[in-house]
Design a protein around this motif. Structure first.
Motif, PDB file in Angstrom:
ATOM      1  N   ARG A  66       0.861  -1.223   0.200  1.00  0.00           N
ATOM      2  CA  ARG A  66      -0.079   0.001   0.018  1.00  0.00           C
ATOM      3  C   ARG A  66       0.795   1.336   0.050  1.00  0.00           C
ATOM      4  O   ARG A  66       0.518   2.287  -0.802  1.00  0.00           O
ATOM      5  CB  ARG A  66      -0.869   0.152   1.079  1.00  0.00           C
ATOM      6  N   GLN A  67       1.730   1.136   0.899  1.00  0.00           N
ATOM      7  CA  GLN A  67       2.937   2.270   0.749  1.00  0.00           C
ATOM      8  C   GLN A  67       3.413   2.635  -0.383  1.00  0.00           C
ATOM      9  O   GLN A  67       3.693   3.757  -0.837  1.00  0.00           O
ATOM     10  CB  GLN A  67       3.753   2.138   1.909  1.00  0.00           C
ATOM     11  N   VAL A  68       3.801   1.575  -1.313  1.00  0.00           N
ATOM     12  CA  VAL A  68       4.483   1.593  -2.634  1.00  0.00           C
ATOM     13  C   VAL A  68       3.487   2.073  -3.462  1.00  0.00           C
ATOM     14  O   VAL A  68       3.821   3.217  -4.276  1.00  0.00           O
ATOM     15  CB  VAL A  68       5.085   0.159  -3.048  1.00  0.00           C
ATOM     16  N   SER A  69       2.196   1.817  -3.447  1.00  0.00           N
ATOM     17  CA  SER A  69       1.220   2.363  -4.196  1.00  0.00           C
ATOM     18  C   SER A  69       0.961   3.743  -4.013  1.00  0.00           C
ATOM     19  O   SER A  69       0.817   4.695  -5.159  1.00  0.00           O
ATOM     20  CB  SER A  69      -0.158   1.721  -4.046  1.00  0.00           C
ATOM     21  N   GLU A  70       1.019   4.237  -2.951  1.00  0.00           N
ATOM     22  CA  GLU A  70       0.900   5.654  -2.437  1.00  0.00           C
ATOM     23  C   GLU A  70       2.031   6.629  -3.178  1.00  0.00           C
ATOM     24  O   GLU A  70       2.056   7.629  -3.286  1.00  0.00           O
ATOM     25  CB  GLU A  70       0.493   5.852  -0.983  1.00  0.00           C
ATOM     26  N   SER A  71       3.184   5.984  -2.843  1.00  0.00           N
ATOM     27  CA  SER A  71       4.542   6.777  -3.546  1.00  0.00           C
ATOM     28  C   SER A  71       4.559   6.555  -4.708  1.00  0.00           C
ATOM     29  O   SER A  71       4.796   7.630  -5.512  1.00  0.00           O
ATOM     30  CB  SER A  71       5.682   6.007  -2.917  1.00  0.00           C
ATOM     31  N   LEU A  72       3.825   5.398  -5.532  1.00  0.00           N
ATOM     32  CA  LEU A  72       3.851   5.538  -6.788  1.00  0.00           C
ATOM     33  C   LEU A  72       3.006   6.592  -7.404  1.00  0.00           C
ATOM     34  O   LEU A  72       2.982   7.388  -8.684  1.00  0.00           O
ATOM     35  CB  LEU A  72       3.384   4.435  -7.632  1.00  0.00           C
ATOM     36  N   MET A  73       1.624   6.760  -6.729  1.00  0.00           N
ATOM     37  CA  MET A  73       0.878   7.965  -7.103  1.00  0.00           C
ATOM     38  C   MET A  73       1.400   9.305  -6.925  1.00  0.00           C
ATOM     39  O   MET A  73       1.038  10.155  -7.796  1.00  0.00           O
ATOM     40  CB  MET A  73      -0.436   7.700  -6.051  1.00  0.00           C
ATOM     41  N   GLU A  74       2.304   9.381  -6.068  1.00  0.00           N
ATOM     42  CA  GLU A  74       3.016  10.849  -5.842  1.00  0.00           C
ATOM     43  C   GLU A  74       3.889  11.060  -7.053  1.00  0.00           C
ATOM     44  O   GLU A  74       3.996  12.055  -7.586  1.00  0.00           O
ATOM     45  CB  GLU A  74       3.720  10.955  -4.740  1.00  0.00           C
ATOM     46  N   ARG A  75       4.397   9.927  -7.586  1.00  0.00           N
ATOM     47  CA  ARG A  75       5.132  10.123  -8.897  1.00  0.00           C
ATOM     48  C   ARG A  75       4.321  10.076 -10.398  1.00  0.00           C
ATOM     49  O   ARG A  75       5.031  10.027 -11.430  1.00  0.00           O
ATOM     50  CB  ARG A  75       6.203   8.804  -8.891  1.00  0.00           C
ATOM     51  N   GLY A  76       3.061  10.029 -10.029  1.00  0.00           N
ATOM     52  CA  GLY A  76       2.296   9.872 -11.244  1.00  0.00           C
ATOM     53  C   GLY A  76       1.991   8.670 -12.016  1.00  0.00           C
ATOM     54  O   GLY A  76       1.681   8.607 -13.184  1.00  0.00           O
ATOM     55  N   VAL A  77       1.958   7.573 -11.075  1.00  0.00           N
ATOM     56  CA  VAL A  77       1.968   6.314 -11.757  1.00  0.00           C
ATOM     57  C   VAL A  77       0.805   5.316 -10.688  1.00  0.00           C
ATOM     58  O   VAL A  77       1.071   5.898  -9.682  1.00  0.00           O
ATOM     59  CB  VAL A  77       3.272   5.226 -11.934  1.00  0.00           C
ATOM     60  N   LEU A  78       0.057   4.800 -11.482  1.00  0.00           N
ATOM     61  CA  LEU A  78      -1.266   4.484 -10.655  1.00  0.00           C
ATOM     62  C   LEU A  78      -1.334   2.768 -10.763  1.00  0.00           C
ATOM     63  O   LEU A  78      -1.159   2.093 -11.880  1.00  0.00           O
ATOM     64  CB  LEU A  78      -2.711   4.806 -10.998  1.00  0.00           C
ATOM     65  N   CYS A  79      -0.961   2.309  -9.530  1.00  0.00           N
ATOM     66  CA  CYS A  79      -0.879   0.628  -9.380  1.00  0.00           C
ATOM     67  C   CYS A  79      -1.564   0.496  -8.256  1.00  0.00           C
ATOM     68  O   CYS A  79      -2.126   1.405  -7.511  1.00  0.00           O
ATOM     69  CB  CYS A  79       0.696   0.515  -9.279  1.00  0.00           C
ATOM     70  N   LYS A  80      -1.665  -0.684  -7.740  1.00  0.00           N
ATOM     71  CA  LYS A  80      -2.393  -1.120  -6.480  1.00  0.00           C
ATOM     72  C   LYS A  80      -1.948  -2.419  -5.938  1.00  0.00           C
ATOM     73  O   LYS A  80      -1.500  -3.373  -6.423  1.00  0.00           O
ATOM     74  CB  LYS A  80      -3.846  -1.351  -6.708  1.00  0.00           C
ATOM     75  N   GLU A  81      -1.983  -2.493  -4.593  1.00  0.00           N
ATOM     76  CA  GLU A  81      -1.341  -3.510  -3.770  1.00  0.00           C
ATOM     77  C   GLU A  81      -2.624  -4.825  -3.962  1.00  0.00           C
ATOM     78  O   GLU A  81      -3.646  -4.563  -4.301  1.00  0.00           O
ATOM     79  CB  GLU A  81      -1.336  -3.395  -2.363  1.00  0.00           C
ATOM     80  N   THR A  82      -2.125  -5.912  -3.838  1.00  0.00           N
ATOM     81  CA  THR A  82      -2.869  -7.043  -3.525  1.00  0.00           C
ATOM     82  C   THR A  82      -2.222  -7.812  -2.637  1.00  0.00           C
ATOM     83  O   THR A  82      -1.077  -8.032  -2.795  1.00  0.00           O
ATOM     84  CB  THR A  82      -3.109  -7.912  -4.787  1.00  0.00           C
ATOM     85  N   GLN A  83      -3.120  -8.336  -1.623  1.00  0.00           N
ATOM     86  CA  GLN A  83      -2.016  -8.849  -0.082  1.00  0.00           C
ATOM     87  C   GLN A  83      -1.310  -7.445   0.059  1.00  0.00           C
ATOM     88  O   GLN A  83      -1.248  -6.517  -0.042  1.00  0.00           O
ATOM     89  CB  GLN A  83      -1.280  -9.999  -0.416  1.00  0.00           C
TER      90      GLN A  83
END
Length: 416
Positions: A368-385
């Motif tokens: 989740r933290q990685v997803s949030e950091s990617l969002m700040e960089r302009g990339v949308l992804c999402k965690e599973t588990q």
């Protein structure tokens, strides 16, 4: 800006809603059954989305494969627009001029005999379960009311009451009982465990060729061939849930194709609607789907004219093989580059084609933290588990766009 107590805007109606206001409305008025990232998307095209503040993001999730052909693919939008101008719904009480064409074209694409059109992926799975049970009673001779379906551990097939009854994910299952009986579970990838739960009452084996929600888990080589062999040996149907893995996501039409395996029934959804509306289907042999008779199963919106028109346009895109090839070629690039991160913040990379599960190394950030950091960089992804980042970009993505996304992942996990 905050909303007033009754959640009416204190400013002019002509002023655009801010992201904070819109998120506040979601939090106040929508049921909290999702935990989205704090981005409010307003427009999209291809592999890119734009939020209400006009910031662009690269989409590396593609609606969990619902957007295999990207946002607003011109051919799909054209098909939907043309159909919207003529006819959208009749119900199945009547024939319409798109249903037979859609079913024929989808059957020919998938090498099957019949198509049962539905709406959501979960409906397709529920439909396949009903068909398998009736087949067991009418064809195999299983005593009425005793048929069982064998499923895999860590499965994800939807969230209806019946489907979560055979889930072992506490988040999906707990507090929703009593549960529907008639299912047996075997560890995914373990062919001996699967064979051990097959009985004379087994109607079908329901399996994901790649488990998406579990973390993009690919079974051992030969496992799916062995599942087919056991189904044949015990006169059991093989139902392949290709809702996420199918329709070019892994570089072939079906993920089963990687092992040269054919299912008796396939459940399809997500990409079949082209990212425009829910379209799903069960496709398979006449010997199995033919057990259904009028009145035994149906859906008001299943197979509606608009859905069929969009579905036909999706079939035309897949017939060219372009998207399967894009997934194969770009998928190799994706996995090679992500593989370079193993040992540098990444423990493992799993998947096939343009689908990857990036397992974050112990001691690192949560997914989740990685997803949030990617969002700040302009990339949308999402965690599973908690520890897996799921990467599944639209198949229209370019190599340069893909590298942009991978660079962002590397920047978050490696710091470069």
């Amino acid at each position: 800006m905050t909303l007033t107590a009754d959640h009416k805007r204190p400013t002019s109606a002509d002023q655009p809603w801010s992201a904070a206001e819109l998120i506040a409305l979601d939090e106040r008025w929508s049921t909290h059954n999702y935990h989205p990232l704090p981005v409010v998307i307003a427009e999209a095209e291809g592999a890119w989305v734009t939020d209400v503040d006009s910031r662009r993001y690269l989409d590396l999730l593609a609606g969990y494969s619902a957007l295999n052909f990207g946002h607003r693919h011109p051919a799909l939008i054209a098909a939907a627009t043309e159909q919207l101008s003529r006819l959208t719904l009749t119900s199945r009480a009547f024939h319409h001029d798109q249903l037979g064409l859609f079913c024929r074209e989808l059957a020919q694409l998938t090498g099957t005999d019949l198509v049962l059109p539905m709406n959501s992926g979960a409906e397709a799975v529920e439909s396949a379960l009903k068909v398998a049970r009736k087949w067991a009673y009418r064809v195999k001779g299983v005593p009425d009311g005793t048929a069982e379906i064998v499923v895999a551990g860590s499965n994800f097939h939807g969230r209806t009451t019946t489907i979560i009854s055979f889930s072992n994910d506490p988040l999906a299952r707990n507090d929703f009982g009593p549960y529907t009986p008639g299912f047996a579970m075997a560890r995914y990838g373990d062919i001996r465990a699967l064979e051990s739960v097959i009985t004379d009452r087994t109607a079908a084996v329901l399996i994901e060729p790649i488990q998406g929600e579990a973390g993009v888990i690919v079974p051992p080589a030969g496992y799916l061939r062995d599942v087919r062999r056991i189904c044949d040996e015990y006169n059991v149907l093989l139902i392949a849930d290709e809702i996420q893995s199918g329709l070019a996501r892994t570089g072939t039409l079906f993920a089963l194709d990687h092992e040269g395996v054919r299912a008796d029934l396939y459940t399809l959804g997500k990409a079949l609607g082209g990212g425009i509306l829910p379209v799903s289907a069960v496709v398979g042999s006449r010997a199995v789907l033919g057990v259904l008779k009028p009145g035994e199963h149906g859906s008001t919106f299943g197979g509606n004219p608009l859905a069929c028109a969009v579905g036909r346009a999706v079939v035309r895109l897949l017939e060219t093989g372009e998207y399967q090839e894009r997934s194969r070629v770009l998928g190799k690039h994706l996995h090679r580059r992500l593989g370079e991160l193993v040992g540098r913040g990444v423990a493992e990379v799993r998947g096939r084609g343009l689908w990857a599960g990036v397992e974050i190394a112990p001691g690192g950030p949560t997914a989740r933290q990685v997803s949030e950091s990617l969002m700040e960089r302009g990339v949308l992804c999402k965690e599973t588990q908690d520890t897996t980042l799921r990467v599944a970009p639209p198949l229209v993505i370019t190599k340069e766009e893909l590298d942009h996304g991978i660079d962002a992942i590397a920047g978050v996990l490696v710091g470069r």
